[in-house]
Motif scaffolding. Structure first.
Motif: not given
Length: 413
Positions: A314-316, A322-326
């Motif tokens: 999430l920070s990257y 990437m948001l969904i992976v987080s």
């Protein structure tokens, strides 16, 4: 064949009773009310009231502090009045303060309303889990808490996304009205199902559900016994401490992910909570069954790694992928850890201690949310949102180190 069937029924007592289902749905509505507004207060305070990040943190922490105080007092109130009377007052306070939340045009009155809401929510979130834990068969405690906990986790996942959508499309006033309506819907549902218990002080000819009637009969006799044994045992406060560490990371999501999404220009940041919900649906019942068979450690260590990875991703984050992976990583970890910790605490408690132990568990959640709101708010003020999420992963590293220490201590003894 019939003998084998009867033996299996005895080995696996009924879990999905009418009262269990009703209380689980009621818990979902209560936490849905909380999560729809809690996640949007950052947008409301900064957008409509011209507030700052510190005001967002104060709104979260004020609610958490009064919820903790209310939970500590609920046990005493139940001794003086019946559970249904205390629950009714708590839900009325929660509904009224939710409806009033859209009225203030300045920060201070809003903070006072949030403090009032904390009292109502604290009462409701103590009485309902206590009733549930007392009707779950002891042999199915992990599984039962896992399914009941889905109400909380789903609300934590669906609520923020729903709240953000409603606020963007219809405004905060509509959102507050919808939140109050969710609580009001609990009254007929609990009454029709027979979950509401009438006060024993009334004329005693009315019938009540057998399981809950037994609970009500046993409570008076058990109050004196439970007061002699302190709940502040390692088997209670150690899982509660772990839950507080987890809740610090969740506080960062509740308080700041909406404005973080605006900074990243991700218009559908609410999808984080939707994908989070999907993974929670899958893993929570599985985690409960693993706990019943193998204990908490086999669940907690990999789950903590998932949460740590989620915070770092999430920070990257720079895009929706990437948001969904987080979100998926966080759902696996959070959805497994919370029911495991709660079932761990209840398994080591006697039945008369369930109320106090549930109160300790939910208080540890609010302590973590309160500490997280203030601490992470300070970090954001001096750094950035991405750095704040990066640093919040440290709390899960502490979580993992505490588990490793616990395993080492147990093997040594």
């Amino acid at each position: 064949m019939n003998g084998e069937t009867q033996e299996m029924a005895q080995q696996k007592p009924a879990l999905w009773t009418k009262q269990f289902v009703t209380l689980t749905l009621a818990s979902f509505l209560l936490f849905l009310n909380l999560q729809m507004l809690l996640s949007t207060f950052s947008m409301h305070i900064k957008g409509n009231l011209s507030g700052e990040d510190i005001h967002v943190s104060l709104a979260t922490s004020m609610f958490a502090v009064t919820a903790i105080i209310a939970r500590l007092m609920t046990g005493r109130w139940i001794k003086r009045w019946s559970k249904d009377q205390v629950l009714t007052v708590g839900l009325l306070i929660a509904a009224a303060s939710t409806a009033l939340a859209s009225l203030p045009s300045t920060i201070m009155p809003l903070l006072l309303i949030r403090a009032l809401y904390g009292i109502g929510f604290g009462i409701g979130s103590t009485v309902i889990p206590t009733l549930v834990s007392q009707i779950i068969p002891p042999k199915r405690m992990g599984e039962g808490i896992g399914y009941f906990g889905l109400s909380t986790s789903l609300a934590m996942s669906i609520g923020p996304a729903t709240g953000m959508l409603v606020m963007k499309e219809f405004g905060f006033t509509t959102l507050a009205t919808l939140g109050a309506g969710a609580v009001i819907c609990m009254f007929p549902m609990l009454y029709i199902s027979g979950t509401y218990l009438r006060s024993r002080k009334n004329k005693g000819t009315q019938q009540m559900p057998e399981a809950l009637a037994k609970v009500e009969e046993e409570t008076a006799n058990q109050q004196e016994q439970s007061s002699k044994r302190s709940i502040w045992r390692f088997s209670n406060y150690f899982p509660a401490m772990l839950n507080a560490l987890l809740s610090i990371t969740y506080s960062g999501l509740l308080s700041f992910i909406a404005v973080y999404g605006e900074e990243l220009r991700l218009p559908q940041v609410g999808l984080f909570f939707l994908f989070n919900a999907l993974t929670i649906l899958l893993v929570r019942p599985i985690a409960g069954k693993i706990f019943d068979r193998r204990g908490p450690i086999l669940v907690l260590i990999p789950s903590a790694i998932f949460v740590t990875a989620s915070m770092l991703v999430l920070s990257y984050t720079t895009n929706m992928g990437m948001l969904i992976v987080s979100a998926l990583l966080y759902g696996i970890g959070f959805g497994s850890i919370q029911p495991t910790l709660q079932a761990w605490m209840l398994r080591s408690a006697s039945k008369e201690e369930y109320g106090d132990v549930n109160g300790m568990f939910y208080n540890s959640t609010d302590v973590g949310v309160s500490i997280g709101a203030i601490l992470l708010g300070v970090i954001v003020t001096f750094t950035s949102y991405d750095m704040m999420y990066r640093l919040s992963s440290i709390f899960m590293i502490i979580f993992l180190l505490a588990i490793v220490w616990y395993v080492w201590k147990r093997k040594k003894s």
